[in-house]
Scaffold this motif. Structure first.
Motif, PDB file in Angstrom:
ATOM      1  N   GLN A 102       0.833  -1.208   0.000  1.00  0.00           N
ATOM      2  CA  GLN A 102       0.000   0.000   0.000  1.00  0.00           C
ATOM      3  C   GLN A 102       0.868   1.259   0.000  1.00  0.00           C
ATOM      4  O   GLN A 102       0.580   2.220  -0.726  1.00  0.00           O
ATOM      5  CB  GLN A 102      -0.944  -0.013   1.205  1.00  0.00           C
ATOM      6  N   ALA A 103       1.933   1.232   0.787  1.00  0.00           N
ATOM      7  CA  ALA A 103       2.838   2.383   0.838  1.00  0.00           C
ATOM      8  C   ALA A 103       3.484   2.615  -0.532  1.00  0.00           C
ATOM      9  O   ALA A 103       3.610   3.760  -0.986  1.00  0.00           O
ATOM     10  CB  ALA A 103       3.904   2.164   1.906  1.00  0.00           C
ATOM     11  N   LEU A 104       3.865   1.531  -1.202  1.00  0.00           N
ATOM     12  CA  LEU A 104       4.460   1.672  -2.543  1.00  0.00           C
ATOM     13  C   LEU A 104       3.466   2.241  -3.549  1.00  0.00           C
ATOM     14  O   LEU A 104       3.820   3.067  -4.382  1.00  0.00           O
ATOM     15  CB  LEU A 104       4.974   0.312  -3.039  1.00  0.00           C
ATOM     16  N   VAL A 105       2.201   1.789  -3.449  1.00  0.00           N
ATOM     17  CA  VAL A 105       1.178   2.325  -4.356  1.00  0.00           C
ATOM     18  C   VAL A 105       1.039   3.833  -4.145  1.00  0.00           C
ATOM     19  O   VAL A 105       0.957   4.595  -5.121  1.00  0.00           O
ATOM     20  CB  VAL A 105      -0.184   1.606  -4.170  1.00  0.00           C
ATOM     21  N   GLU A 106       1.075   4.286  -2.898  1.00  0.00           N
ATOM     22  CA  GLU A 106       1.008   5.737  -2.636  1.00  0.00           C
ATOM     23  C   GLU A 106       2.217   6.446  -3.247  1.00  0.00           C
ATOM     24  O   GLU A 106       2.081   7.513  -3.847  1.00  0.00           O
ATOM     25  CB  GLU A 106       0.913   6.014  -1.135  1.00  0.00           C
ATOM     26  N   ASP A 107       3.398   5.853  -3.076  1.00  0.00           N
ATOM     27  CA  ASP A 107       4.603   6.436  -3.691  1.00  0.00           C
ATOM     28  C   ASP A 107       4.443   6.552  -5.208  1.00  0.00           C
ATOM     29  O   ASP A 107       4.829   7.560  -5.806  1.00  0.00           O
ATOM     30  CB  ASP A 107       5.829   5.548  -3.412  1.00  0.00           C
ATOM     31  N   ILE A 108       3.900   5.506  -5.817  1.00  0.00           N
ATOM     32  CA  ILE A 108       3.767   5.508  -7.283  1.00  0.00           C
ATOM     33  C   ILE A 108       2.686   6.499  -7.730  1.00  0.00           C
ATOM     34  O   ILE A 108       2.834   7.162  -8.754  1.00  0.00           O
ATOM     35  CB  ILE A 108       3.491   4.079  -7.819  1.00  0.00           C
ATOM     36  N   ARG A 109       1.618   6.623  -6.930  1.00  0.00           N
ATOM     37  CA  ARG A 109       0.622   7.656  -7.261  1.00  0.00           C
ATOM     38  C   ARG A 109       1.258   9.036  -7.290  1.00  0.00           C
ATOM     39  O   ARG A 109       0.963   9.854  -8.159  1.00  0.00           O
ATOM     40  CB  ARG A 109      -0.519   7.654  -6.236  1.00  0.00           C
ATOM     41  N   ALA A 110       2.155   9.290  -6.324  1.00  0.00           N
ATOM     42  CA  ALA A 110       2.843  10.592  -6.289  1.00  0.00           C
ATOM     43  C   ALA A 110       3.743  10.762  -7.519  1.00  0.00           C
ATOM     44  O   ALA A 110       3.799  11.844  -8.113  1.00  0.00           O
ATOM     45  CB  ALA A 110       3.641  10.729  -4.999  1.00  0.00           C
ATOM     46  N   VAL A 111       4.411   9.693  -7.924  1.00  0.00           N
ATOM     47  CA  VAL A 111       5.245   9.743  -9.136  1.00  0.00           C
ATOM     48  C   VAL A 111       4.381  10.063 -10.355  1.00  0.00           C
ATOM     49  O   VAL A 111       4.705  10.930 -11.170  1.00  0.00           O
ATOM     50  CB  VAL A 111       6.005   8.401  -9.347  1.00  0.00           C
ATOM     51  N   VAL A 112       3.227   9.369 -10.456  1.00  0.00           N
ATOM     52  CA  VAL A 112       2.369   9.523 -11.637  1.00  0.00           C
ATOM     53  C   VAL A 112       1.731  10.920 -11.691  1.00  0.00           C
ATOM     54  O   VAL A 112       1.471  11.444 -12.765  1.00  0.00           O
ATOM     55  CB  VAL A 112       1.310   8.385 -11.673  1.00  0.00           C
ATOM     56  N   ARG A 113       1.525  11.536 -10.509  1.00  0.00           N
ATOM     57  CA  ARG A 113       1.019  12.921 -10.517  1.00  0.00           C
ATOM     58  C   ARG A 113       2.044  13.858 -11.154  1.00  0.00           C
ATOM     59  O   ARG A 113       1.679  14.801 -11.856  1.00  0.00           O
ATOM     60  CB  ARG A 113       0.697  13.384  -9.090  1.00  0.00           C
ATOM     61  N   GLN A 114       3.315  13.608 -10.915  1.00  0.00           N
ATOM     62  CA  GLN A 114       4.364  14.478 -11.481  1.00  0.00           C
ATOM     63  C   GLN A 114       4.752  14.079 -12.895  1.00  0.00           C
ATOM     64  O   GLN A 114       5.162  14.914 -13.686  1.00  0.00           O
ATOM     65  CB  GLN A 114       5.615  14.401 -10.612  1.00  0.00           C
ATOM     66  N   ALA A 115       4.665  12.786 -13.177  1.00  0.00           N
ATOM     67  CA  ALA A 115       5.090  12.265 -14.481  1.00  0.00           C
ATOM     68  C   ALA A 115       4.003  11.306 -14.954  1.00  0.00           C
ATOM     69  O   ALA A 115       4.068  10.104 -14.696  1.00  0.00           O
ATOM     70  CB  ALA A 115       6.435  11.550 -14.345  1.00  0.00           C
ATOM     71  N   PRO A 116       2.969  11.837 -15.633  1.00  0.00           N
ATOM     72  CA  PRO A 116       1.797  11.019 -15.975  1.00  0.00           C
ATOM     73  C   PRO A 116       2.140   9.801 -16.844  1.00  0.00           C
ATOM     74  O   PRO A 116       3.075   9.840 -17.646  1.00  0.00           O
ATOM     75  CB  PRO A 116       0.901  11.981 -16.754  1.00  0.00           C
TER      76      PRO A 116
END
Ligand code: MD3
Ligand code: FE
Length: 204
Positions: free
Chosen positions: A21-35
């Motif tokens: 779950q923590a990794l998914v949150e990290d990746i969501r943050a990545v995807v917000r900056q780099a769609p």
């Protein structure tokens, strides 16, 4: 029993549910900056079924002109966001590689996406391993040998599994034949995320 080639380590369930779950949150943050974007096959321009983005100094991209690593997102031109710390520690713990990964490719598979058999050979250095993390729906992963014509075998990759590919396995052919829908509740809308951490150049 499935015999894996030398250098291919499959670690089922290495990351627990909280860690996933923590990794998914990290990746969501990545995807917000780099769609996520849809890469294209070189020459033909045929779109990939997998959507991708990257984090790290360098990211792998594919367009009509070819495959390459570059420091910026192909649409926005912005630098890729940094690799999340948890992934850097996973790399340090599991690869025995002292140099940090420069690239983390984020693959997103909807339930119809797949990835054909290929080798990863756009990196300048094959001495470093590749580390892969699977999140969300399970998939059928296929691998063969270092020639495309070598026989292949398959196994299932589940959410939280980690695969380390090094040594004699670094250049094997591999791909994702199918996603198994509804096999994980990690991602609200289903699908699968795969993260691959790599060294790109042979700088020390
Ligand atoms: C074997 N990704 O991004 S991860 C890729 O599930 C890729 O998204 C797949 O193949 C995925 O290039 C497979 C397992 C994997 C990753 C890198 C490898 C297997 C590999 C590099 C060399 C050999
Ligand atoms: Fe690959």
């Amino acid at each position: 029993m499935l015999v894996l080639p030398k250098g291919l380590r499959h670690i089922p369930g290495h990351i627990d549910r909280d860690g996933q779950q923590a990794l998914v949150e990290d990746i969501r943050a990545v995807v917000r900056q780099a769609p996520l974007y849809r890469p294209q096959m070189p020459r033909s321009g045929k779109p990939f079924s997998v959507r991708m983005t990257n984090c790290g100094q360098l990211g792998w991209v594919a367009d009509k002109t070819g495959y390459r690593y570059q420091g910026h997102h192909p649409s926005s031109g912005d630098p890729w966001p940094p690799i999340p710390k948890t992934l850097l520690s996973l790399w340090a713990d599991l690869t025995g590689e002292s140099r940090r990964p420069e690239a983390c490719l984020v693959n997103f598979y909807d339930v119809t996406a797949r990835m054909g058999l290929h080798q990863d050979r756009d990196e300048g250095d094959f001495s470093a391993p590749v580390l892969s993390v699977s999140l969300g729906d399970a998939c059928l992963f296929r691998f063969g040998g270092i020639e495309r014509t070598h026989p292949t075998k398959s196994f299932r990759l589940e959410s939280g599994d980690v695969v380390v590919l090094g040594g004699e396995s670094r250049l094997i052919y591999h791909g994702v034949d199918r996603i198994y829908p509804m096999t994980s509740t990690l991602l609200k809308d289903g699908g699968r995320i795969n993260l691959t951490l790599r060294r790109v150049a042979d700088r020390v």
